[in-house]
Design a protein around this motif. Structure first.
Motif, PDB file in Angstrom:
ATOM      1  N   ALA A 202      48.901 -53.072 -56.666  1.00 57.16           N
ATOM      2  CA  ALA A 202      49.451 -52.322 -55.533  1.00 57.16           C
ATOM      3  C   ALA A 202      49.622 -53.254 -54.339  1.00 57.16           C
ATOM      4  O   ALA A 202      48.709 -53.995 -53.971  1.00 57.16           O
ATOM      5  N   ASP A 203      50.795 -53.211 -53.725  1.00 60.82           N
ATOM      6  CA  ASP A 203      51.076 -54.079 -52.575  1.00 60.82           C
ATOM      7  C   ASP A 203      50.374 -53.593 -51.317  1.00 60.82           C
ATOM      8  O   ASP A 203      49.923 -54.396 -50.494  1.00 60.82           O
ATOM      9  N   VAL A 204      50.333 -52.276 -51.157  1.00 62.05           N
ATOM     10  CA  VAL A 204      49.667 -51.661 -50.008  1.00 62.05           C
ATOM     11  C   VAL A 204      48.742 -50.580 -50.555  1.00 62.05           C
ATOM     12  O   VAL A 204      49.208 -49.559 -51.064  1.00 62.05           O
ATOM     13  N   ALA A 205      47.440 -50.790 -50.457  1.00 60.81           N
ATOM     14  CA  ALA A 205      46.465 -49.818 -50.959  1.00 60.81           C
ATOM     15  C   ALA A 205      45.592 -49.373 -49.792  1.00 60.81           C
ATOM     16  O   ALA A 205      45.116 -50.203 -49.019  1.00 60.81           O
ATOM     17  N   PHE A 206      45.375 -48.068 -49.650  1.00 60.72           N
ATOM     18  CA  PHE A 206      44.593 -47.588 -48.506  1.00 60.72           C
ATOM     19  C   PHE A 206      43.782 -46.351 -48.865  1.00 60.72           C
ATOM     20  O   PHE A 206      44.086 -45.629 -49.811  1.00 60.72           O
ATOM     21  N   ASN A 207      42.740 -46.130 -48.073  1.00 57.04           N
ATOM     22  CA  ASN A 207      41.853 -44.977 -48.191  1.00 57.04           C
ATOM     23  C   ASN A 207      42.404 -43.867 -47.295  1.00 57.04           C
ATOM     24  O   ASN A 207      42.364 -43.976 -46.070  1.00 57.04           O
ATOM     25  N   TYR A 208      42.912 -42.807 -47.902  1.00 53.34           N
ATOM     26  CA  TYR A 208      43.546 -41.750 -47.108  1.00 53.34           C
ATOM     27  C   TYR A 208      42.545 -40.988 -46.238  1.00 53.34           C
ATOM     28  O   TYR A 208      42.937 -40.295 -45.289  1.00 53.34           O
ATOM     29  N   LYS A 209      41.235 -41.133 -46.540  1.00 50.75           N
ATOM     30  CA  LYS A 209      40.224 -40.448 -45.742  1.00 50.75           C
ATOM     31  C   LYS A 209      39.946 -41.161 -44.423  1.00 50.75           C
ATOM     32  O   LYS A 209      39.458 -40.542 -43.475  1.00 50.75           O
ATOM     33  N   THR A 210      40.254 -42.458 -44.368  1.00 49.22           N
ATOM     34  CA  THR A 210      39.954 -43.243 -43.162  1.00 49.22           C
ATOM     35  C   THR A 210      41.193 -43.851 -42.527  1.00 49.22           C
ATOM     36  O   THR A 210      41.081 -44.494 -41.477  1.00 49.22           O
ATOM     37  N   THR A 211      42.359 -43.662 -43.154  1.00 52.95           N
ATOM     38  CA  THR A 211      43.596 -44.272 -42.672  1.00 52.95           C
ATOM     39  C   THR A 211      44.665 -43.201 -42.528  1.00 52.95           C
ATOM     40  O   THR A 211      44.749 -42.286 -43.354  1.00 52.95           O
ATOM     41  N   ASP A 212      45.484 -43.314 -41.493  1.00 50.03           N
ATOM     42  CA  ASP A 212      46.568 -42.367 -41.236  1.00 50.03           C
ATOM     43  C   ASP A 212      47.705 -42.620 -42.230  1.00 50.03           C
ATOM     44  O   ASP A 212      48.377 -43.651 -42.164  1.00 50.03           O
ATOM     45  N   THR A 213      47.911 -41.687 -43.157  1.00 52.32           N
ATOM     46  CA  THR A 213      48.947 -41.861 -44.180  1.00 52.32           C
ATOM     47  C   THR A 213      50.323 -42.016 -43.548  1.00 52.32           C
ATOM     48  O   THR A 213      51.124 -42.867 -43.977  1.00 52.32           O
ATOM     49  N   ARG A 214      50.623 -41.222 -42.527  1.00 52.17           N
ATOM     50  CA  ARG A 214      51.944 -41.308 -41.887  1.00 52.17           C
ATOM     51  C   ARG A 214      52.187 -42.685 -41.266  1.00 52.17           C
ATOM     52  O   ARG A 214      53.300 -43.215 -41.349  1.00 52.17           O
ATOM     53  N   ALA A 215      51.147 -43.253 -40.688  1.00 56.53           N
ATOM     54  CA  ALA A 215      51.300 -44.584 -40.089  1.00 56.53           C
ATOM     55  C   ALA A 215      51.621 -45.623 -41.153  1.00 56.53           C
ATOM     56  O   ALA A 215      52.474 -46.506 -40.944  1.00 56.53           O
ATOM     57  N   ILE A 216      50.966 -45.528 -42.296  1.00 56.37           N
ATOM     58  CA  ILE A 216      51.239 -46.460 -43.395  1.00 56.37           C
ATOM     59  C   ILE A 216      52.667 -46.292 -43.895  1.00 56.37           C
ATOM     60  O   ILE A 216      53.402 -47.277 -44.085  1.00 56.37           O
ATOM     61  N   LEU A 217      53.086 -45.054 -44.118  1.00 55.48           N
ATOM     62  CA  LEU A 217      54.420 -44.812 -44.675  1.00 55.48           C
ATOM     63  C   LEU A 217      55.515 -45.163 -43.683  1.00 55.48           C
ATOM     64  O   LEU A 217      56.588 -45.641 -44.075  1.00 55.48           O
ATOM     65  N   GLU A 218      55.252 -44.935 -42.398  1.00 53.96           N
ATOM     66  CA  GLU A 218      56.247 -45.307 -41.377  1.00 53.96           C
ATOM     67  C   GLU A 218      56.466 -46.818 -41.368  1.00 53.96           C
ATOM     68  O   GLU A 218      57.599 -47.300 -41.245  1.00 53.96           O
ATOM     69  N   LYS A 219      55.389 -47.569 -41.561  1.00 51.86           N
ATOM     70  CA  LYS A 219      55.482 -49.029 -41.551  1.00 51.86           C
ATOM     71  C   LYS A 219      56.035 -49.584 -42.856  1.00 51.86           C
ATOM     72  O   LYS A 219      56.862 -50.504 -42.857  1.00 51.86           O
ATOM     73  N   GLU A 220      55.619 -49.025 -43.999  1.00 53.29           N
ATOM     74  CA  GLU A 220      55.913 -49.624 -45.301  1.00 53.29           C
ATOM     75  C   GLU A 220      57.065 -48.951 -46.044  1.00 53.29           C
ATOM     76  O   GLU A 220      57.559 -49.494 -47.025  1.00 53.29           O
ATOM     77  N   GLY A 221      57.499 -47.771 -45.595  1.00 54.08           N
ATOM     78  CA  GLY A 221      58.560 -47.021 -46.267  1.00 54.08           C
ATOM     79  C   GLY A 221      59.942 -47.501 -45.847  1.00 54.08           C
ATOM     80  O   GLY A 221      60.083 -48.583 -45.287  1.00 54.08           O
ATOM     81  N   PRO A 222      60.982 -46.728 -46.116  1.00 51.31           N
ATOM     82  CA  PRO A 222      60.957 -45.392 -46.717  1.00 51.31           C
ATOM     83  C   PRO A 222      60.675 -45.433 -48.230  1.00 51.31           C
ATOM     84  O   PRO A 222      60.824 -46.468 -48.865  1.00 51.31           O
ATOM     85  N   ILE A 223      60.300 -44.268 -48.768  1.00 52.18           N
ATOM     86  CA  ILE A 223      59.871 -44.154 -50.158  1.00 52.18           C
ATOM     87  C   ILE A 223      61.043 -43.737 -51.041  1.00 52.18           C
ATOM     88  O   ILE A 223      61.759 -42.789 -50.726  1.00 52.18           O
ATOM     89  N   ASN A 224      61.200 -44.433 -52.149  1.00 47.70           N
ATOM     90  CA  ASN A 224      62.234 -44.064 -53.120  1.00 47.70           C
ATOM     91  C   ASN A 224      61.687 -43.236 -54.285  1.00 47.70           C
ATOM     92  O   ASN A 224      62.383 -42.364 -54.808  1.00 47.70           O
ATOM     93  N   VAL A 225      60.460 -43.535 -54.694  1.00 52.34           N
ATOM     94  CA  VAL A 225      59.799 -42.753 -55.747  1.00 52.34           C
ATOM     95  C   VAL A 225      58.430 -42.346 -55.225  1.00 52.34           C
ATOM     96  O   VAL A 225      57.623 -43.199 -54.832  1.00 52.34           O
ATOM     97  N   PHE A 226      58.172 -41.026 -55.213  1.00 53.84           N
ATOM     98  CA  PHE A 226      56.908 -40.494 -54.718  1.00 53.84           C
ATOM     99  C   PHE A 226      56.216 -39.769 -55.863  1.00 53.84           C
ATOM    100  O   PHE A 226      56.631 -38.694 -56.273  1.00 53.84           O
ATOM    101  N   TRP A 227      55.167 -40.399 -56.410  1.00 56.59           N
ATOM    102  CA  TRP A 227      54.392 -39.783 -57.493  1.00 56.59           C
ATOM    103  C   TRP A 227      53.152 -39.176 -56.863  1.00 56.59           C
ATOM    104  O   TRP A 227      52.244 -39.879 -56.433  1.00 56.59           O
ATOM    105  N   ASP A 228      53.105 -37.842 -56.818  1.00 54.38           N
ATOM    106  CA  ASP A 228      52.090 -37.161 -56.030  1.00 54.38           C
ATOM    107  C   ASP A 228      51.158 -36.321 -56.886  1.00 54.38           C
ATOM    108  O   ASP A 228      51.595 -35.552 -57.736  1.00 54.38           O
TER     109      ASP A 228
END
Length: 328
Positions: A202-228
């Motif tokens: 994984a190029d960008v791996a983060f703990n969603y409990k301690t990190t703002d998911t939106r901040a990560i996606l705003e910086k590293e996105g946009p997303i083409n494939v979202f496996w949820d």
């Protein structure tokens, strides 16, 4: 031969939250079986070897569980995905010594089945343990591999976001995305799991409990494939930072963007011509070679089913949870 104990795990009542080992499920040793004389009536007798413990089992404990998935009956044994070896057979297509596997393996040591029905004969790769066929070489791997093949439409240079990336399915998806030449963002709920996702590529791996998911996606996105695998706020964030034409796999959600949304359900995928054969040709080979890595959490003993199920539901297991019922 004298009768021997035939231990089993019974469903005792519908839980309101987490199942309670020893209460919601009960390890029962009151039944016996004579392996040589038990009537087969045209069927076959198996010895259960390994059982898959999945979160889906909890859903089947609910009152009014969807008939399509078969809610558990109070007082009856649990059943689910597992593997057994054939001890005796009066079924022409089932031979003694063969492995049978599928989603209707009863959680008891020995069982007579009238016919294969939803079970299949397993052609085991000589270098893979049976437990792998309950995980990366089985339904878990099929969910990841076939879902990715059918719906991801991955292109080199695109961005994938995988939630629960340290889980049995998500960890395979990370590797498939990297092998497709994608940049991979992945989230999980602990620092140990973050390190594991990094080890998978994984190029960008983060703990969603301690990190703002939106901040990560705003910086590293946009997303083409979202496996949820999660839903809720993290899913909302994934949709918010999805590119036009993004493919969302898992949850059927709605957005104002033009998106392709697919729920992953393995049985229909296995009906697509060539998909089943390709999976069993490709995935075991990738696992043996190390091209796809997987982690198992093995527990020995049918009496441990309740404890393992609780660990899976609380997320404390350290890989694909499998109960080893017996050795061959």
């Amino acid at each position: 031969m004298s009768p021997i104990p035939n231990a089993r795990v019974l469903f005792n009542f519908h839980p309101e939250s987490y199942p309670i080992p020893g209460e919601t499920t009960v390890y029962d040793t009151t039944k016996t079986i004579d392996l040589q004389s038990v009537p087969l009536n045209g069927g076959f007798l198996i010895k259960t070897l390994v059982l898959s413990i999945d979160p889906f089992l909890r859903y089947r404990m609910n009152r009014g569980a969807d008939d399509r998935v078969g809610g558990f009956q109070i007082g009856a044994p649990l059943d689910g995905f597992g593997i057994g070896v054939v001890l005796r057979s009066e079924t022409p297509e089932v031979q003694v010594g063969e492995y049978v596997y599928g989603i209707t393996i009863i959680f008891q040591e020995y069982t007579v089945y009238p016919a294969l029905d939803q079970l299949q004969i397993l052609k085991k790769h000589p270098e893979l343990p049976l437990s792998a066929y309950l995980g990366a070489a089985g339904m878990t791997g099929q969910t990841a591999y076939l879902g990715w093949k059918a719906y991801a439409d991955a292109k080199p240079g695109e961005v994938a976001f995988v939630t629960t990336g340290a889980g049995a399915v998500g960890s395979i998806v990370i590797q498939l995305a990297k092998q497709a030449g994608m940049k991979v963002i992945a989230s999980a709920g602990s620092e140990a799991k973050v390190e594991f996702m990094r080890s998978l590529g994984a190029d960008v791996a983060f703990n969603y409990k301690t990190t703002d998911t939106r901040a990560i996606l705003e910086k590293e996105g946009p997303i083409n494939v979202f496996w949820d695998h999660i839903g809720g706020e993290i899913t909302d964030a994934g949709i918010e930072y999805a590119a036009e034409g993004a493919r969302i796999l898992k949850f059927p959600l709605i957005s104002l963007k033009s998106l392709h949304i697919h729920g992953i359900f393995v049985p229909p995928l296995l009906q697509i011509p060539g998909y089943r054969d390709e999976f069993y040709e490709v995935m075991p080979r990738k696992l043996v070679s190390g091209e796809i890595k997987h982690v198992e959490d093995l527990t020995t003993g049918l009496d441990q089913v309740g404890e393992v199920m609780l660990a899976v539901l609380k997320g404390t297991n350290k890989g694909k949870a499998v109960v080893v019922v017996a050795e061959e």
